[in-house]
Design a protein around this motif. Structure first.
Motif, mmCIF file in Angstrom:
data_model
loop_
_atom_site.group_PDB
_atom_site.id
_atom_site.type_symbol
_atom_site.label_atom_id
_atom_site.label_comp_id
_atom_site.label_asym_id
_atom_site.label_seq_id
_atom_site.Cartn_x
_atom_site.Cartn_y
_atom_site.Cartn_z
ATOM 1 N N LEU A 123 0.828 -1.210 0.000
ATOM 2 C CA LEU A 123 0.000 0.000 0.000
ATOM 3 C C LEU A 123 0.860 1.256 0.000
ATOM 4 O O LEU A 123 0.570 2.215 -0.717
ATOM 5 N N ILE A 124 1.939 1.259 0.774
ATOM 6 C CA ILE A 124 2.817 2.436 0.805
ATOM 7 C C ILE A 124 3.502 2.627 -0.545
ATOM 8 O O ILE A 124 3.630 3.751 -1.033
ATOM 9 N N ARG A 125 3.906 1.547 -1.168
ATOM 10 C CA ARG A 125 4.493 1.639 -2.514
ATOM 11 C C ARG A 125 3.463 2.201 -3.492
ATOM 12 O O ARG A 125 3.765 3.092 -4.290
ATOM 13 N N ASP A 126 2.237 1.699 -3.405
ATOM 14 C CA ASP A 126 1.162 2.192 -4.264
ATOM 15 C C ASP A 126 0.929 3.681 -4.012
ATOM 16 O O ASP A 126 0.755 4.460 -4.951
ATOM 17 N N PHE A 127 0.962 4.086 -2.746
ATOM 18 C CA PHE A 127 0.776 5.488 -2.379
ATOM 19 C C PHE A 127 1.859 6.357 -3.025
ATOM 20 O O PHE A 127 1.572 7.404 -3.591
ATOM 21 N N LYS A 128 3.105 5.905 -2.955
ATOM 22 C CA LYS A 128 4.223 6.677 -3.509
ATOM 23 C C LYS A 128 4.167 6.773 -5.029
ATOM 24 O O LYS A 128 4.662 7.727 -5.612
ATOM 25 N N LEU A 129 3.558 5.790 -5.674
ATOM 26 C CA LEU A 129 3.509 5.769 -7.140
ATOM 27 C C LEU A 129 2.321 6.544 -7.717
ATOM 28 O O LEU A 129 2.224 6.685 -8.935
ATOM 29 N N GLN A 130 1.435 7.030 -6.875
ATOM 30 C CA GLN A 130 0.259 7.743 -7.359
ATOM 31 C C GLN A 130 0.653 9.043 -8.050
ATOM 32 O O GLN A 130 1.575 9.734 -7.617
ATOM 33 N N LYS A 131 -0.045 9.361 -9.106
ATOM 34 C CA LYS A 131 0.107 10.627 -9.827
ATOM 35 C C LYS A 131 -1.294 11.121 -10.157
ATOM 36 O O LYS A 131 -2.182 10.331 -10.467
ATOM 37 N N MET A 132 -1.465 12.414 -10.110
ATOM 38 C CA MET A 132 -2.766 12.979 -10.454
ATOM 39 C C MET A 132 -2.905 13.016 -11.965
ATOM 40 O O MET A 132 -2.026 13.497 -12.675
ATOM 41 N N LYS A 133 -4.027 12.496 -12.454
ATOM 42 C CA LYS A 133 -4.294 12.518 -13.892
ATOM 43 C C LYS A 133 -4.755 13.914 -14.291
ATOM 44 O O LYS A 133 -5.379 14.622 -13.507
ATOM 45 N N LYS A 134 -4.469 14.290 -15.518
ATOM 46 C CA LYS A 134 -4.845 15.630 -15.985
ATOM 47 C C LYS A 134 -6.354 15.839 -15.969
ATOM 48 O O LYS A 134 -6.833 16.934 -15.743
ATOM 49 N N SER A 135 -7.112 14.777 -16.206
ATOM 50 C CA SER A 135 -8.573 14.885 -16.253
ATOM 51 C C SER A 135 -9.203 14.760 -14.870
ATOM 52 O O SER A 135 -10.407 14.909 -14.720
ATOM 53 N N GLU A 136 -8.394 14.529 -13.851
ATOM 54 C CA GLU A 136 -8.893 14.265 -12.502
ATOM 55 C C GLU A 136 -8.961 15.562 -11.693
ATOM 56 O O GLU A 136 -8.099 16.431 -11.814
ATOM 57 N N SER A 137 -9.978 15.684 -10.863
ATOM 58 C CA SER A 137 -10.079 16.857 -9.993
ATOM 59 C C SER A 137 -9.231 16.643 -8.747
ATOM 60 O O SER A 137 -8.858 15.514 -8.418
ATOM 61 N N VAL A 138 -8.950 17.735 -8.054
ATOM 62 C CA VAL A 138 -8.195 17.656 -6.803
ATOM 63 C C VAL A 138 -8.941 16.771 -5.805
ATOM 64 O O VAL A 138 -8.339 15.948 -5.122
ATOM 65 N N LYS A 139 -10.249 16.912 -5.764
ATOM 66 C CA LYS A 139 -11.076 16.114 -4.839
ATOM 67 C C LYS A 139 -10.953 14.623 -5.155
ATOM 68 O O LYS A 139 -10.781 13.805 -4.242
ATOM 69 N N GLU A 140 -11.045 14.264 -6.406
ATOM 70 C CA GLU A 140 -10.937 12.854 -6.795
ATOM 71 C C GLU A 140 -9.563 12.295 -6.439
ATOM 72 O O GLU A 140 -9.455 11.191 -5.908
ATOM 73 N N TYR A 141 -8.531 13.069 -6.734
ATOM 74 C CA TYR A 141 -7.171 12.611 -6.457
ATOM 75 C C TYR A 141 -6.930 12.486 -4.954
ATOM 76 O O TYR A 141 -6.380 11.479 -4.490
ATOM 77 N N SER A 142 -7.354 13.487 -4.201
ATOM 78 C CA SER A 142 -7.140 13.414 -2.749
ATOM 79 C C SER A 142 -7.945 12.263 -2.146
ATOM 80 O O SER A 142 -7.458 11.585 -1.242
ATOM 81 N N ASN A 143 -9.129 11.997 -2.659
ATOM 82 C CA ASN A 143 -9.911 10.851 -2.171
ATOM 83 C C ASN A 143 -9.173 9.540 -2.435
ATOM 84 O O ASN A 143 -9.200 8.625 -1.609
#
Length: 135
Positions: free
Chosen positions: A31-51
């Motif tokens: 899970l921590i590795r998955d957390f570190k690999l996350q990137k916000m998609k250009k089509s994604e809102s801040v709310k969606e990404y933070s969720n």
């Protein structure tokens, strides 16, 4: 079915379904590795990404490990798209980013996102009447 008392059944189920410490640790590391690999998609809102980040952080916390808000802030600061660079630069110039709260960062990013959306709506609204007048 051979167990007679509720306590015996409970003890059996507890032993049967209790996670082995190694398995729990491996899940946490994944899970921590998955957390570190996350990137916000250009089509994604801040709310969606933070969720999405909060979902992973909550799973880590359920495994009795800590994923602090400051780590979430650090991850957000380096993984949001370039369109948020102005907000991050402003925060860097006015605040100590090592002490900024998660709520403050999310509010600043969402504010910029909303301003950008309002400007784009204004541009679209301003363009449509001009086309209509010319026609």
């Amino acid at each position: 079915m051979s167990l007679k008392s509720a306590k015996a059944i409970w003890d059996y189920l507890k032993a049967e379904y209790a996670q082995d410490e190694r398995i729990r640790r491996m899940q946490m590391l994944n899970l921590i590795r998955d957390f570190k690999l996350q990137k916000m998609k250009k089509s994604e809102s801040v709310k969606e990404y933070s969720n999405r980040l909060f979902s992973i952080a909550n799973k880590v916390r359920l495994l009795r490990s800590e994923l602090s808000d400051s780590r979430i802030v650090e991850n957000l600061l380096v993984t949001v798209p370039e369109k948020f660079e102005a907000t991050i630069t402003t925060l860097e110039n006015t605040k100590d980013l090592s002490k900024i709260s998660l709520a403050e960062l999310l509010n600043a990013l969402q504010e910029q996102e909303q301003r950008r959306a309002m400007r784009q709506e204004g541009v679209v609204e301003g363009v449509l009447p001009a086309k209509h007048v010319m026609a």
